[in-house]
Design a protein around this motif. Structure first.
Motif, PDB file in Angstrom:
ATOM      1  N   HIS A  37      52.281 -27.776  17.039  1.00 11.92           N
ATOM      2  CA  HIS A  37      51.584 -27.191  15.885  1.00 11.92           C
ATOM      3  C   HIS A  37      52.552 -26.611  14.876  1.00 11.92           C
ATOM      4  O   HIS A  37      53.675 -26.247  15.220  1.00 11.92           O
ATOM      5  N   ARG A  63      61.956 -23.605   7.740  1.00 17.85           N
ATOM      6  CA  ARG A  63      62.642 -23.514   9.034  1.00 17.85           C
ATOM      7  C   ARG A  63      64.069 -22.998   8.868  1.00 17.85           C
ATOM      8  O   ARG A  63      64.547 -22.209   9.671  1.00 17.85           O
ATOM      9  N   GLY A  95      61.364 -34.286  28.482  1.00 14.78           N
ATOM     10  CA  GLY A  95      61.401 -34.910  27.153  1.00 14.78           C
ATOM     11  C   GLY A  95      62.713 -34.551  26.485  1.00 14.78           C
ATOM     12  O   GLY A  95      63.782 -34.901  26.987  1.00 14.78           O
ATOM     13  N   THR A  96      62.629 -33.816  25.345  1.00 17.44           N
ATOM     14  CA  THR A  96      63.892 -33.372  24.733  1.00 17.44           C
ATOM     15  C   THR A  96      64.328 -32.018  25.284  1.00 17.44           C
ATOM     16  O   THR A  96      65.313 -31.455  24.820  1.00 17.44           O
ATOM     17  N   LEU A 119      59.309 -34.162  34.810  1.00 15.84           N
ATOM     18  CA  LEU A 119      59.384 -35.100  33.692  1.00 15.84           C
ATOM     19  C   LEU A 119      59.954 -34.371  32.484  1.00 15.84           C
ATOM     20  O   LEU A 119      59.403 -33.361  32.038  1.00 15.84           O
ATOM     21  N   PRO A 149      62.127 -30.234  17.498  1.00 21.51           N
ATOM     22  CA  PRO A 149      62.583 -31.172  18.528  1.00 21.51           C
ATOM     23  C   PRO A 149      61.448 -31.434  19.522  1.00 21.51           C
ATOM     24  O   PRO A 149      60.926 -30.489  20.119  1.00 21.51           O
ATOM     25  N   SER A 150      61.077 -32.689  19.695  1.00 22.70           N
ATOM     26  CA  SER A 150      59.984 -32.994  20.630  1.00 22.70           C
ATOM     27  C   SER A 150      59.879 -34.495  20.848  1.00 22.70           C
ATOM     28  O   SER A 150      60.052 -35.281  19.919  1.00 22.70           O
ATOM     29  N   THR A 151      59.543 -34.868  22.085  1.00 22.59           N
ATOM     30  CA  THR A 151      59.078 -36.232  22.298  1.00 22.59           C
ATOM     31  C   THR A 151      57.561 -36.231  22.060  1.00 22.59           C
ATOM     32  O   THR A 151      56.933 -35.154  22.000  1.00 22.59           O
TER      33      THR A 151
HETATM   34  C1  LIG Z   1      64.164 -24.855  17.340  1.00 23.36           C
HETATM   35  C2  LIG Z   1      62.799 -25.099  17.925  1.00 23.36           C
HETATM   36  C3  LIG Z   1      61.682 -24.993  17.114  1.00 23.36           C
HETATM   37  C4  LIG Z   1      60.401 -25.218  17.641  1.00 23.36           C
HETATM   38  N1  LIG Z   1      59.343 -25.124  16.800  1.00 23.36           N
HETATM   39  C5  LIG Z   1      58.095 -25.405  17.283  1.00 23.36           C
HETATM   40  C6  LIG Z   1      56.951 -25.387  16.398  1.00 23.36           C
HETATM   41  O1  LIG Z   1      57.059 -25.110  15.205  1.00 23.36           O
HETATM   42  N2  LIG Z   1      55.754 -25.697  16.942  1.00 23.36           N
HETATM   43  C7  LIG Z   1      55.586 -26.001  18.259  1.00 23.36           C
HETATM   44  O2  LIG Z   1      54.461 -26.283  18.681  1.00 23.36           O
HETATM   45  N3  LIG Z   1      56.642 -26.031  19.113  1.00 23.36           N
HETATM   46  C8  LIG Z   1      57.883 -25.733  18.656  1.00 23.36           C
HETATM   47  N4  LIG Z   1      58.965 -25.748  19.509  1.00 23.36           N
HETATM   48  C9  LIG Z   1      58.763 -26.021  20.951  1.00 23.36           C
HETATM   49  C10 LIG Z   1      58.990 -27.508  21.338  1.00 23.36           C
HETATM   50  O3  LIG Z   1      59.633 -28.187  20.318  1.00 23.36           O
HETATM   51  C11 LIG Z   1      57.672 -28.202  21.663  1.00 23.36           C
HETATM   52  O4  LIG Z   1      57.033 -27.538  22.720  1.00 23.36           O
HETATM   53  C12 LIG Z   1      57.865 -29.673  22.049  1.00 23.36           C
HETATM   54  O5  LIG Z   1      56.593 -30.294  22.062  1.00 23.36           O
HETATM   55  C13 LIG Z   1      58.564 -29.884  23.369  1.00 23.36           C
HETATM   56  O6  LIG Z   1      58.716 -31.288  23.568  1.00 23.36           O
HETATM   57  P1  LIG Z   1      59.814 -31.872  24.569  1.00 23.36           P
HETATM   58  O7  LIG Z   1      59.789 -33.332  24.509  1.00 23.36           O
HETATM   59  O8  LIG Z   1      61.118 -31.217  24.307  1.00 23.36           O
HETATM   60  O9  LIG Z   1      59.239 -31.361  25.961  1.00 23.36           O
HETATM   61  P2  LIG Z   1      60.066 -30.747  27.192  1.00 23.36           P
HETATM   62  O10 LIG Z   1      60.512 -29.362  26.830  1.00 23.36           O
HETATM   63  O11 LIG Z   1      61.086 -31.703  27.659  1.00 23.36           O
HETATM   64  O12 LIG Z   1      58.896 -30.629  28.264  1.00 23.36           O
HETATM   65  C14 LIG Z   1      57.830 -29.724  28.039  1.00 23.36           C
HETATM   66  C15 LIG Z   1      56.686 -30.052  29.005  1.00 23.36           C
HETATM   67  O13 LIG Z   1      56.110 -31.305  28.637  1.00 23.36           O
HETATM   68  C16 LIG Z   1      56.014 -32.137  29.787  1.00 23.36           C
HETATM   69  N5  LIG Z   1      56.106 -33.544  29.359  1.00 23.36           N
HETATM   70  C17 LIG Z   1      57.091 -34.142  28.635  1.00 23.36           C
HETATM   71  N6  LIG Z   1      56.808 -35.455  28.458  1.00 23.36           N
HETATM   72  C18 LIG Z   1      55.630 -35.685  29.091  1.00 23.36           C
HETATM   73  C19 LIG Z   1      54.821 -36.836  29.291  1.00 23.36           C
HETATM   74  N7  LIG Z   1      55.191 -38.044  28.819  1.00 23.36           N
HETATM   75  N8  LIG Z   1      53.667 -36.715  30.000  1.00 23.36           N
HETATM   76  C20 LIG Z   1      53.294 -35.514  30.509  1.00 23.36           C
HETATM   77  N9  LIG Z   1      54.020 -34.382  30.359  1.00 23.36           N
HETATM   78  C21 LIG Z   1      55.165 -34.470  29.652  1.00 23.36           C
HETATM   79  C22 LIG Z   1      57.215 -31.729  30.631  1.00 23.36           C
HETATM   80  O14 LIG Z   1      57.083 -32.141  31.976  1.00 23.36           O
HETATM   81  C23 LIG Z   1      57.182 -30.218  30.454  1.00 23.36           C
HETATM   82  O15 LIG Z   1      56.258 -29.637  31.342  1.00 23.36           O
HETATM   83  C24 LIG Z   1      60.250 -25.525  19.013  1.00 23.36           C
HETATM   84  C25 LIG Z   1      61.390 -25.627  19.829  1.00 23.36           C
HETATM   85  C26 LIG Z   1      62.651 -25.418  19.296  1.00 23.36           C
HETATM   86  C27 LIG Z   1      63.856 -25.545  20.177  1.00 23.36           C
END
Ligand SMILES: Cc1cc2nc3c(=O)[nH]c(=O)nc-3n(C[C@H](O)[C@H](O)[C@H](O)COP(=O)(O)OP(=O)(O)OC[C@H]3O[C@@H](n4cnc5c(N)ncnc54)[C@H](O)[C@@H]3O)c2cc1C
Length: 313
Positions: free
Chosen positions: A141, A221, A66-67, A64, A129-131
Protein backbone atom coordinates in the motif's frame (compact mmCIF):
# COMPACT_ATOMS: atom_id res chain seq x y z
CA UNK A 1 19.45 -30.26 9.19
CA UNK A 2 20.22 -33.98 8.93
CA UNK A 3 22.80 -34.82 6.21
CA UNK A 4 20.37 -37.41 4.81
CA UNK A 5 17.71 -34.69 4.33
CA UNK A 6 20.28 -32.44 2.62
CA UNK A 7 21.23 -35.21 0.23
CA UNK A 8 17.63 -36.12 -0.51
CA UNK A 9 16.73 -32.46 -1.16
CA UNK A 10 19.72 -32.07 -3.47
CA UNK A 11 18.62 -35.20 -5.36
CA UNK A 12 15.06 -33.91 -5.82
CA UNK A 13 15.94 -30.33 -6.76
CA UNK A 14 17.84 -28.90 -9.66
CA UNK A 15 21.46 -29.18 -8.43
CA UNK A 16 22.50 -25.87 -10.02
CA UNK A 17 20.11 -23.90 -7.87
CA UNK A 18 20.95 -25.46 -4.52
CA UNK A 19 23.61 -24.12 -2.15
CA UNK A 20 24.48 -24.73 1.48
CA UNK A 21 25.20 -22.61 4.57
CA UNK A 22 24.43 -19.41 2.72
CA UNK A 23 24.41 -16.09 4.63
CA UNK A 24 20.98 -14.50 4.33
CA UNK A 25 22.00 -10.93 5.20
CA UNK A 26 22.72 -9.93 1.56
CA UNK A 27 19.28 -11.24 0.57
CA UNK A 28 17.44 -8.85 2.89
CA UNK A 29 17.04 -5.07 2.75
CA UNK A 30 18.16 -4.89 6.42
CA UNK A 31 21.44 -6.64 5.44
CA UNK A 32 21.10 -8.68 8.64
CA UNK A 33 20.81 -12.42 9.27
CA UNK A 34 22.81 -15.63 9.68
CA UNK A 35 23.02 -18.55 7.25
CA UNK A 36 20.36 -20.84 5.83
CA UNK A 37 21.25 -24.55 5.95
CA UNK A 38 20.03 -24.82 2.36
CA UNK A 39 19.17 -22.11 -0.15
CA UNK A 40 17.20 -22.98 -3.27
CA UNK A 41 16.59 -20.46 -6.05
CA UNK A 42 13.29 -21.32 -7.77
CA UNK A 43 13.18 -19.70 -11.21
CA UNK A 44 10.08 -21.36 -12.69
CA UNK A 45 6.64 -22.23 -11.34
CA UNK A 46 7.42 -25.95 -11.53
CA UNK A 47 10.72 -25.50 -9.62
CA UNK A 48 8.88 -23.56 -6.92
CA UNK A 49 6.12 -26.16 -6.61
CA UNK A 50 8.62 -29.01 -6.62
CA UNK A 51 10.77 -27.39 -3.89
CA UNK A 52 7.82 -26.79 -1.60
CA UNK A 53 6.48 -30.30 -2.10
CA UNK A 54 9.93 -31.79 -1.43
CA UNK A 55 10.33 -29.78 1.79
CA UNK A 56 6.87 -30.84 2.98
CA UNK A 57 7.35 -34.49 2.15
CA UNK A 58 10.72 -34.62 3.92
CA UNK A 59 9.33 -32.50 6.78
CA UNK A 60 12.15 -29.99 6.32
CA UNK A 61 11.19 -26.52 7.63
CA UNK A 62 11.13 -23.99 4.79
CA UNK A 63 10.75 -20.25 4.34
CA UNK A 64 9.75 -18.56 1.09
CA UNK A 65 11.82 -15.43 0.47
CA UNK A 66 11.05 -12.54 -1.89
CA UNK A 67 13.26 -9.44 -1.77
CA UNK A 68 13.51 -9.77 2.02
CA UNK A 69 12.09 -6.26 2.54
CA UNK A 70 9.62 -7.04 5.31
CA UNK A 71 11.58 -9.43 7.53
CA UNK A 72 14.28 -9.58 10.18
CA UNK A 73 16.37 -12.75 9.98
CA UNK A 74 17.93 -13.97 13.25
CA UNK A 75 21.71 -13.88 13.78
CA UNK A 76 21.83 -17.69 13.95
CA UNK A 77 20.12 -18.05 10.60
CA UNK A 78 17.52 -20.54 9.41
CA UNK A 79 17.53 -24.29 10.13
CA UNK A 80 16.00 -25.79 7.02
CA UNK A 81 15.58 -24.59 3.45
CA UNK A 82 15.07 -21.01 2.30
CA UNK A 83 13.37 -20.99 -1.09
CA UNK A 84 14.15 -17.78 -2.91
CA UNK A 85 11.23 -16.92 -5.17
CA UNK A 86 12.71 -15.88 -8.51
CA UNK A 87 9.79 -16.86 -10.75
CA UNK A 88 9.86 -14.01 -13.25
CA UNK A 89 7.77 -13.23 -16.34
CA UNK A 90 5.41 -10.45 -17.38
CA UNK A 91 2.79 -11.52 -19.93
CA UNK A 92 0.16 -9.09 -21.27
CA UNK A 93 -3.06 -11.08 -21.77
CA UNK A 94 -5.13 -8.32 -23.43
CA UNK A 95 -5.35 -4.52 -23.33
CA UNK A 96 -5.98 -4.42 -19.54
CA UNK A 97 -4.64 -7.57 -17.99
CA UNK A 98 -1.15 -8.75 -17.21
CA UNK A 99 -0.06 -12.08 -15.68
CA UNK A 100 3.12 -11.91 -13.63
CA UNK A 101 5.39 -14.46 -11.94
CA UNK A 102 5.30 -14.18 -8.13
CA UNK A 103 9.06 -13.60 -7.95
CA UNK A 104 8.93 -10.66 -10.37
CA UNK A 105 10.05 -7.39 -8.78
CA UNK A 106 7.31 -4.79 -8.58
CA UNK A 107 9.74 -1.90 -9.01
CA UNK A 108 11.29 -1.14 -11.42
CA UNK A 109 10.49 -4.05 -13.76
CA UNK A 110 6.72 -4.54 -13.47
CA UNK A 111 5.89 -0.86 -12.98
CA UNK A 112 7.98 0.21 -15.96
CA UNK A 113 6.52 -2.50 -18.19
CA UNK A 114 2.92 -1.52 -17.38
CA UNK A 115 3.37 2.25 -17.27
CA UNK A 116 5.13 2.29 -20.62
CA UNK A 117 1.97 0.64 -22.07
CA UNK A 118 -0.16 3.39 -20.53
CA UNK A 119 -1.62 1.07 -17.86
CA UNK A 120 -2.22 2.51 -14.41
CA UNK A 121 -2.75 0.92 -11.00
CA UNK A 122 0.75 -0.13 -9.97
CA UNK A 123 2.51 3.24 -10.27
CA UNK A 124 1.71 4.12 -6.61
CA UNK A 125 4.20 1.50 -5.44
CA UNK A 126 7.23 3.01 -7.13
CA UNK A 127 10.40 2.83 -5.05
CA UNK A 128 9.12 0.06 -2.74
CA UNK A 129 11.27 -3.10 -2.69
CA UNK A 130 8.93 -6.06 -3.21
CA UNK A 131 8.25 -9.14 -5.25
CA UNK A 132 4.70 -9.70 -6.47
CA UNK A 133 4.30 -12.57 -3.96
CA UNK A 134 5.47 -10.40 -1.05
CA UNK A 135 3.10 -7.64 -2.20
CA UNK A 136 0.12 -10.03 -2.05
CA UNK A 137 1.22 -11.42 1.31
CA UNK A 138 1.16 -7.95 2.80
CA UNK A 139 -1.36 -6.12 0.56
CA UNK A 140 1.22 -3.55 -0.52
CA UNK A 141 0.00 0.00 0.00
CA UNK A 142 0.87 3.62 -0.42
CA UNK A 143 -0.79 7.03 -0.40
CA UNK A 144 -2.98 8.09 -3.32
CA UNK A 145 -1.51 10.56 -5.84
CA UNK A 146 -0.74 14.21 -5.10
CA UNK A 147 -1.90 16.88 -4.50
CA UNK A 148 -4.50 15.55 -2.01
CA UNK A 149 -3.03 12.14 -1.04
CA UNK A 150 -6.30 11.69 0.82
CA UNK A 151 -6.47 7.90 0.83
CA UNK A 152 -4.35 4.77 0.87
CA UNK A 153 -4.10 2.71 -2.34
CA UNK A 154 -3.78 -1.05 -1.90
CA UNK A 155 -2.49 -3.58 -4.42
CA UNK A 156 -5.66 -5.66 -3.86
CA UNK A 157 -7.51 -3.03 -5.94
CA UNK A 158 -5.84 -4.33 -9.11
CA UNK A 159 -5.64 -8.06 -8.31
CA UNK A 160 -7.97 -10.09 -10.53
CA UNK A 161 -6.83 -13.66 -9.79
CA UNK A 162 -3.83 -15.74 -8.84
CA UNK A 163 -2.48 -19.23 -9.30
CA UNK A 164 -1.51 -20.73 -5.99
CA UNK A 165 -0.21 -23.93 -4.44
CA UNK A 166 -2.44 -24.43 -1.41
CA UNK A 167 -1.06 -25.52 1.93
CA UNK A 168 -2.59 -28.92 1.28
CA UNK A 169 -0.62 -29.25 -1.97
CA UNK A 170 -3.35 -28.48 -4.51
CA UNK A 171 -2.84 -26.19 -7.55
CA UNK A 172 -5.71 -23.69 -7.78
CA UNK A 173 -6.72 -20.47 -9.48
CA UNK A 174 -8.32 -18.13 -6.95
CA UNK A 175 -9.91 -14.69 -7.18
CA UNK A 176 -9.20 -11.55 -5.17
CA UNK A 177 -11.79 -12.39 -2.47
CA UNK A 178 -9.87 -15.56 -1.57
CA UNK A 179 -7.08 -13.44 -0.06
CA UNK A 180 -9.38 -11.63 2.44
CA UNK A 181 -7.15 -8.58 2.08
CA UNK A 182 -6.94 -6.02 4.89
CA UNK A 183 -4.45 -3.41 6.06
CA UNK A 184 -1.01 -5.13 6.07
CA UNK A 185 -2.95 -8.38 5.81
CA UNK A 186 -3.93 -11.23 3.53
CA UNK A 187 -5.05 -14.78 4.32
CA UNK A 188 -1.46 -15.84 3.56
CA UNK A 189 -0.66 -14.79 7.15
CA UNK A 190 -2.81 -17.71 8.34
CA UNK A 191 -2.48 -20.30 5.56
CA UNK A 192 0.77 -21.52 4.09
CA UNK A 193 -0.35 -21.12 0.50
CA UNK A 194 2.24 -20.13 -2.09
CA UNK A 195 1.46 -17.56 -4.75
CA UNK A 196 2.80 -18.72 -8.13
CA UNK A 197 1.48 -16.07 -10.55
CA UNK A 198 -0.83 -13.09 -10.23
CA UNK A 199 -3.11 -11.55 -12.88
CA UNK A 200 -3.62 -7.80 -12.49
CA UNK A 201 -6.43 -5.82 -14.15
CA UNK A 202 -5.15 -2.31 -14.87
CA UNK A 203 -6.75 0.89 -16.18
CA UNK A 204 -5.61 2.73 -19.31
CA UNK A 205 -4.22 6.12 -18.29
CA UNK A 206 -1.98 8.65 -20.05
CA UNK A 207 1.62 7.59 -19.58
CA UNK A 208 2.69 11.18 -18.80
CA UNK A 209 0.27 11.34 -15.86
CA UNK A 210 1.54 8.01 -14.52
CA UNK A 211 5.15 9.15 -14.83
CA UNK A 212 4.29 12.39 -12.99
CA UNK A 213 2.73 10.34 -10.17
CA UNK A 214 5.87 8.19 -10.02
CA UNK A 215 8.22 11.20 -9.86
CA UNK A 216 6.16 12.76 -7.04
CA UNK A 217 6.14 9.52 -5.05
CA UNK A 218 9.88 9.09 -5.46
CA UNK A 219 10.39 12.67 -4.21
CA UNK A 220 8.16 11.94 -1.18
CA UNK A 221 10.22 8.84 -0.41
CA UNK A 222 13.52 10.70 -0.80
CA UNK A 223 12.38 13.26 1.79
CA UNK A 224 10.95 10.89 4.36
CA UNK A 225 12.59 7.50 3.97
CA UNK A 226 16.17 6.39 4.55
CA UNK A 227 18.17 5.68 1.41
CA UNK A 228 18.38 1.86 1.42
CA UNK A 229 21.99 1.87 0.20
CA UNK A 230 23.14 4.14 3.04
CA UNK A 231 20.75 2.92 5.72
CA UNK A 232 19.51 -0.63 5.18
CA UNK A 233 16.08 -1.14 6.77
CA UNK A 234 12.83 -3.07 6.46
CA UNK A 235 10.59 -0.01 6.09
CA UNK A 236 8.07 0.54 8.88
CA UNK A 237 8.66 -1.70 11.89
CA UNK A 238 5.32 -1.33 13.67
CA UNK A 239 1.76 -1.56 12.41
CA UNK A 240 -0.13 1.63 11.81
CA UNK A 241 -2.17 2.98 14.73
CA UNK A 242 -5.12 4.67 13.03
CA UNK A 243 -5.10 8.46 13.35
CA UNK A 244 -2.06 8.50 15.65
CA UNK A 245 0.98 6.94 13.99
CA UNK A 246 3.37 4.51 15.65
CA UNK A 247 6.36 6.70 14.70
CA UNK A 248 4.84 9.76 16.37
CA UNK A 249 4.39 7.84 19.65
CA UNK A 250 8.00 6.63 19.61
CA UNK A 251 9.12 10.20 18.88
CA UNK A 252 7.01 11.56 21.77
CA UNK A 253 8.89 9.22 24.10
CA UNK A 254 12.18 10.78 22.99
CA UNK A 255 13.47 7.68 21.22
CA UNK A 256 13.99 9.09 17.72
CA UNK A 257 17.69 8.74 16.85
CA UNK A 258 18.32 6.29 19.74
CA UNK A 259 21.19 3.88 18.96
CA UNK A 260 21.85 0.40 20.28
CA UNK A 261 24.82 -1.53 18.93
CA UNK A 262 24.86 -0.76 15.23
CA UNK A 263 21.14 -0.15 14.83
CA UNK A 264 19.29 3.15 15.15
CA UNK A 265 15.71 4.33 15.47
CA UNK A 266 15.96 6.45 12.35
CA UNK A 267 16.51 10.12 13.11
CA UNK A 268 13.99 11.30 10.46
CA UNK A 269 11.22 8.73 10.96
CA UNK A 270 10.84 6.92 14.29
CA UNK A 271 8.86 3.96 12.89
CA UNK A 272 11.92 2.85 10.92
CA UNK A 273 14.98 1.13 12.37
CA UNK A 274 18.14 1.34 10.30
CA UNK A 275 21.33 -0.67 10.16
CA UNK A 276 24.10 1.92 10.48
CA UNK A 277 26.77 -0.66 9.51
CA UNK A 278 27.26 -4.20 10.76
CA UNK A 279 24.06 -4.31 12.87
CA UNK A 280 22.97 -7.64 14.28
CA UNK A 281 19.41 -8.86 14.65
CA UNK A 282 19.84 -8.68 18.44
CA UNK A 283 20.45 -4.90 18.14
CA UNK A 284 17.23 -4.43 16.18
CA UNK A 285 15.29 -6.67 18.58
CA UNK A 286 16.57 -4.61 21.50
CA UNK A 287 15.29 -1.38 19.90
CA UNK A 288 11.94 -3.00 19.10
CA UNK A 289 11.54 -4.14 22.73
CA UNK A 290 12.63 -0.73 24.01
CA UNK A 291 10.12 1.13 21.82
CA UNK A 292 7.31 -1.26 22.83
CA UNK A 293 8.05 -1.05 26.56
CA UNK A 294 8.53 2.73 26.61
CA UNK A 295 5.48 3.60 24.51
CA UNK A 296 3.32 1.27 26.61
CA UNK A 297 4.54 2.54 29.97
CA UNK A 298 4.53 6.24 29.03
CA UNK A 299 1.55 6.51 26.68
CA UNK A 300 -0.43 3.28 27.13
CA UNK A 301 -0.33 2.17 23.47
CA UNK A 302 0.68 -1.33 22.38
CA UNK A 303 3.01 -1.35 19.37
CA UNK A 304 2.72 -4.47 17.19
CA UNK A 305 5.53 -5.36 14.79
CA UNK A 306 4.59 -5.32 11.13
CA UNK A 307 7.71 -7.18 10.01
CA UNK A 308 8.17 -10.97 10.16
CA UNK A 309 10.85 -12.60 12.33
CA UNK A 310 12.57 -15.45 10.54
CA UNK A 311 14.90 -18.15 11.86
CA UNK A 312 16.87 -18.38 15.10
CA UNK A 313 17.73 -15.30 17.17
C1 LIG B 1 12.63 1.08 2.26
C2 LIG B 1 11.34 0.32 2.37
C3 LIG B 1 10.14 0.96 2.12
C4 LIG B 1 8.93 0.27 2.22
N1 LIG B 1 7.79 0.95 1.95
C5 LIG B 1 6.60 0.27 1.98
C6 LIG B 1 5.37 0.94 1.62
O1 LIG B 1 5.35 2.12 1.30
N2 LIG B 1 4.24 0.19 1.65
C7 LIG B 1 4.22 -1.12 2.01
O2 LIG B 1 3.15 -1.73 2.00
N3 LIG B 1 5.36 -1.78 2.34
C8 LIG B 1 6.54 -1.11 2.34
N4 LIG B 1 7.71 -1.76 2.69
C9 LIG B 1 7.66 -3.17 3.13
C10 LIG B 1 7.95 -4.19 2.00
O3 LIG B 1 8.49 -3.55 0.89
C11 LIG B 1 6.68 -4.93 1.59
O4 LIG B 1 6.15 -5.61 2.70
C12 LIG B 1 6.93 -5.95 0.47
O5 LIG B 1 5.68 -6.38 -0.03
C13 LIG B 1 7.77 -7.13 0.87
O6 LIG B 1 7.96 -7.95 -0.28
P1 LIG B 1 9.16 -9.00 -0.37
O7 LIG B 1 9.15 -9.63 -1.68
O8 LIG B 1 10.43 -8.33 0.04
O9 LIG B 1 8.73 -10.03 0.76
P2 LIG B 1 9.68 -10.74 1.85
O10 LIG B 1 10.07 -9.72 2.88
O11 LIG B 1 10.75 -11.50 1.19
O12 LIG B 1 8.63 -11.74 2.50
C14 LIG B 1 7.53 -11.22 3.24
C15 LIG B 1 6.50 -12.34 3.45
O13 LIG B 1 5.91 -12.66 2.19
C16 LIG B 1 5.94 -14.07 2.00
N5 LIG B 1 6.01 -14.35 0.56
C17 LIG B 1 6.92 -13.90 -0.35
N6 LIG B 1 6.63 -14.39 -1.58
C18 LIG B 1 5.53 -15.17 -1.44
C19 LIG B 1 4.76 -15.97 -2.33
N7 LIG B 1 5.10 -16.09 -3.63
N8 LIG B 1 3.69 -16.65 -1.84
C20 LIG B 1 3.36 -16.57 -0.53
N9 LIG B 1 4.05 -15.83 0.37
C21 LIG B 1 5.11 -15.14 -0.09
C22 LIG B 1 7.22 -14.50 2.71
O14 LIG B 1 7.24 -15.89 2.98
C23 LIG B 1 7.15 -13.64 3.96
O15 LIG B 1 6.32 -14.23 4.93
C24 LIG B 1 8.93 -1.09 2.60
C25 LIG B 1 10.15 -1.74 2.85
C26 LIG B 1 11.34 -1.05 2.74
C27 LIG B 1 12.64 -1.76 2.99
Amino acid sequence: MKPTDRNELARRLNGEHVSYDVPLAPMTTFRIGGPADVLYRATTVSELVNAIRAARELEVPYFLLGTGANILVGDRGFRGMVIKSEVRGIEFLDENRVRVGAGEVVFPDLINATVSRGLGGLQHYVGIPSTVGGAIWQNLHFLSPPPDRERTCFIEEVVESAEILTESGELRTVDRAYFEFGYDYSILHERRDTVLTVTFRLEPQPEEQLRYNMRENLKWRDDKHPDLWLYPSAGSIFQKIEGIGAGRLIDQCGLKGHIYGNAQIFHKHANIIVNVGGARAEHVRHLIDLAQRTVYSQLGYELKPEIGFVGEF
